[in-house]
Design an enzyme around this catalytic site. Structure first.
Site, mmCIF file in Angstrom:
data_model
loop_
_atom_site.group_PDB
_atom_site.id
_atom_site.type_symbol
_atom_site.label_atom_id
_atom_site.label_comp_id
_atom_site.label_asym_id
_atom_site.label_seq_id
_atom_site.Cartn_x
_atom_site.Cartn_y
_atom_site.Cartn_z
ATOM 1 N N ARG A 47 0.830 -1.211 0.000
ATOM 2 C CA ARG A 47 0.000 0.000 0.000
ATOM 3 C C ARG A 47 0.867 1.265 0.000
ATOM 4 O O ARG A 47 0.401 2.348 -0.324
ATOM 5 C CB ARG A 47 -0.985 -0.021 1.177
ATOM 6 C CG ARG A 47 -1.974 1.127 1.165
ATOM 7 C CD ARG A 47 -3.335 0.828 1.818
ATOM 8 N NE ARG A 47 -3.267 -0.066 2.952
ATOM 9 C CZ ARG A 47 -2.772 0.253 4.149
ATOM 10 N NH1 ARG A 47 -2.313 1.465 4.382
ATOM 11 N NH2 ARG A 47 -2.733 -0.645 5.122
ATOM 12 N N ASP A 171 -3.066 21.693 -12.860
ATOM 13 C CA ASP A 171 -3.515 20.494 -13.572
ATOM 14 C C ASP A 171 -3.018 20.660 -15.010
ATOM 15 O O ASP A 171 -3.572 21.435 -15.789
ATOM 16 C CB ASP A 171 -5.041 20.384 -13.514
ATOM 17 C CG ASP A 171 -5.568 19.135 -14.225
ATOM 18 O OD1 ASP A 171 -4.833 18.559 -15.048
ATOM 19 O OD2 ASP A 171 -6.732 18.749 -13.960
ATOM 20 N N LYS A 196 -4.751 10.123 -19.339
ATOM 21 C CA LYS A 196 -4.881 10.804 -20.621
ATOM 22 C C LYS A 196 -3.575 10.684 -21.403
ATOM 23 O O LYS A 196 -3.184 9.601 -21.753
ATOM 24 C CB LYS A 196 -5.313 12.255 -20.368
ATOM 25 C CG LYS A 196 -6.461 12.383 -19.334
ATOM 26 C CD LYS A 196 -7.773 11.774 -19.801
ATOM 27 C CE LYS A 196 -8.839 11.688 -18.730
ATOM 28 N NZ LYS A 196 -9.137 12.914 -18.010
HETATM 29 C C1 LIG Z 1 -9.581 13.225 -16.725
HETATM 30 C C2 LIG Z 1 -9.130 14.448 -16.045
HETATM 31 C C3 LIG Z 1 -9.017 14.499 -14.652
HETATM 32 C C4 LIG Z 1 -9.411 13.350 -13.768
HETATM 33 O O1 LIG Z 1 -8.551 12.263 -13.966
HETATM 34 P P1 LIG Z 1 -9.002 10.726 -13.791
HETATM 35 O O2 LIG Z 1 -7.769 10.001 -14.158
HETATM 36 O O3 LIG Z 1 -10.160 10.488 -14.704
HETATM 37 O O4 LIG Z 1 -9.390 10.561 -12.359
HETATM 38 C C5 LIG Z 1 -8.545 15.675 -14.077
HETATM 39 N N1 LIG Z 1 -8.200 16.735 -14.840
HETATM 40 C C6 LIG Z 1 -8.308 16.716 -16.176
HETATM 41 C C7 LIG Z 1 -7.926 17.931 -16.953
HETATM 42 C C8 LIG Z 1 -8.783 15.575 -16.831
HETATM 43 O O5 LIG Z 1 -8.880 15.577 -18.159
#
Ligand SMILES: *Cc1c(COP(=O)(O)O)cnc(C)c1O
Length: 375
Positions: A47, A171, A196
Site C-alpha cells: 500500500r 492540472d 490521458k
Molecule cells: C480526466 C481528467 C481528470 C481526472 O482524472 P481521472 O484520471 O479520470 O481521475 C482531471 N483533470 C483533467 C484535466 C482531466 O482531463
C-alpha cells in the site's frame, strides 16, 4: 536530456539481474523482513511500496523537473490527496472553468473537509490578482482548461501567490510536460490525469502529483496516499511506463492534427466558433505562446451554428471519430460535453469537444465534415 530521450528509454533503467531492457513488473504485496527484524530494503507493504510505481514516478518526475513525484490510482485521487494535505480551514482559489468532476468536488464536498473554495476566472489577470488574498493557501490552475481551452498565466499566478505565501498547483493534463513545464514557470505542484496523454492508450486510469520540492507537503500527500490506499496498481504503472515511452511523438502528432483541424474548422460554414489556444485570435493565445513550447495540445472544441441539436446530430453521424468521454488517447474522440457535465456546467450546449488522436488528419477532417453536412 530532452523529454523525448528521457521518455523513450524510461530513463534507461534496465534489470541488473537479467540485463532485461524492460524492467520486470513487481506485483508483490509484501516483502521479507531481515532476521534482525529490520526492513533494510526500505520496502514493507504494497500500500506504500512498489518498485514499478517508483519507476513510473521517476519518469514522470524527470519529465516535469520535479523533486518528488507520487503516482495515484486516478487523476481525481491525486488531486484530492493534495487538497486533503492542506491544513483544515485552508482557502483554495480555483478556476470557474476546469475539469468538471474536480470542480464538483471543490464546490460540493471540499467544505465537509474544512476547506474554503473561491472560484474565479483565473484566465483574467485582474480577477486572479483580486482573489489571491493573504489568507489563500493554494491557487489551483488548469491550463489549457476543460472544455473551453482557456489559458491561465502560471508565472503570474506563482508570482502573486508566493507574495502572500500561497502555493500554486497546476492540472497540466492537457498541456503535457512536452508543451509546458509548470515547475519551471514557478508552480509548486503539477497534477496529471495520467489516464490521458501520459499513458495515451485509453487502457489505464492513473494520476500523478509532481512536487517542486521534496518537502512536508509531499510527505503529507504520500501519507494520505498510504492511509487511503490511493497508490497506483503495479500493472497500471507498468502500462503507464510503456505508454510514456512514446509520449513525445504521440502528443506532437495529436497537437499538429488539432492545430490543422482548428484552422480548417475556423472556415467551416457550420461552425460558429473554434476554441483552441493556438488560434491567434484566441483569448489566451499570447500567454499560451509564452508558456507553451512546441505546440498547443491536442484538445479543441467547436460550437455549432445549428445549436445543441446540430451538435448532438454531428456526434451521432461521425464514423471514424469515437463518441466517448475522456481524452489524450491515440484514437480521436468526440463528445457533446454539456450532456455529461450536467446542471451548473459552464459548457455551452452547442459545443462538441474533440480529443485529436494520431490518425491521418485528412481522414479525421473528412469524417467531421461529412458528419456536419449531415451525410
Ligand atoms: C480526466 C481528467 C481528470 C481526472 O482524472 P481521472 O484520471 O479520470 O481521475 C482531471 N483533470 C483533467 C484535466 C482531466 O482531463
Amino acid at each position: 536530456m530532452k523529454p523525448a530521450t528521457l521518455a523513450a528509454q524510461a530513463l534507461g533503467k534496465i534489470d541488473e539481474t537479467t540485463r532485461a531492457l524492460v524492467p520486470p513488473l513487481h506485483v508483490t504485496t509484501t516483502f521479507l523482513r531481515d532476521p534482525d527484524n529490520a526492513y533494510r530494503s526500505g520496502n514493507v507493504y504494497g500500500r506504500a511500496d512498489n518498485e514499478t510505481v517508483r519507476e513510473a514516478e521517476a519518469v514522470v518526475g524527470a519529465l516535469e523537473g520535479a523533486a518528488a513525484t507520487l503516482c495515484f490510482g486516478s487523476g481525481m485521487s491525486a488531486a484530492l490527496a493534495l487538497f486533503l494535505s492542506l491544513p483544515a480551514g485552508a482557502t483554495i482559489v480555483a478556476p470557474k472553468v476546469m475539469y468538471w468532476a474536480l470542480r464538483n468536488w471543490l464546490a460540493t464536498e471540499a467544505h465537509l473537509h474544512g476547506l474554503v473554495v473561491v472560484f474565479v476566472d483565473t484566465e483574467d489577470a485582474a480577477a486572479l490578482s483580486g482573489a489571491i488574498r493573504p489568507d489563500v493557501a493554494l491557487v489551483w490552475l488548469e491550463t489549457p482548461s476543460n472544455p473551453l481551452w482557456g489559458i491561465s498565466d502560471i508565472a503570474e499566478a506563482a508570482r502573486l501567490a508566493h507574495e502572500v505565501g500561497a502555493l500554486v498547483a497546476v492540472d497540466s493534463t492537457c498541456a503535457t510536460p512536452i508543451f509546458s513545464k509548470p515547475i519551471e514557470l514557478g508552480a509548486d505542484v503539477v497534477m496529471h490525469s495520467a489516464t490521458k496523454y501520459l499513458n495515451g492508450h485509453s487502457d489505464v486510469i492513473a494520476g500523478a502529483l509532481c512536487f517542486a520540492r521534496a518537502d512536508a507537503l509531499a510527505d503529507r500527500a504520500r501519507k494520505i496516499r498510504q492511509q487511503f490506499g490511493l497508490i497506483l496498481g503495479p500493472f497500471e504503472a507498468f502500462l503507464l511506463i510503456r505508454g510514456l515511452r512514446t509520449l513525445d511523438v504521440r502528443v506532437r502528432r495529436a497537437a499538429a492534427n488539432a492545430a490543422e483541424l482548428a484552422a480548417r474548422l475556423s472556415n467551416h460554414a457550420e461552425v460558429a466558433e473554434v476554441l483552441y489556444p493556438g488560434l491567434p485570435h484566441a483569448r489566451g493565445f499570447e500567454v499560451a505562446q509564452r508558456q507553451m513550447r512546441g505546440g498547443f495540445g491536442g484538445m479543441l472544441s467547436i460550437r455549432l451554428r445549428g445549436g445543441e441539436a446540430a451538435a448532438i446530430a454531428t456526434a451521432a453521424r461521425v464514423k471514424l471519430w469515437k463518441r466517448a468521454t475522456s481524452l489524450g488517447g491515440v484514437e480521436s474522440l468526440i463528445e457533446h460535453r454539456a450532456s455529461i457535465e450536467g446542471a451548473g456546467s459552464p459548457c455551452p450546449t452547442d459545443l462538441l469537444r474533440l480529443s485529436t488522436g494520431v490518425e491521418d488528419v485528412d481522414d479525421l477532417w473528412r469524417d467531421l465534415d461529412e458528419a456536419m453536412a449531415g451525410s
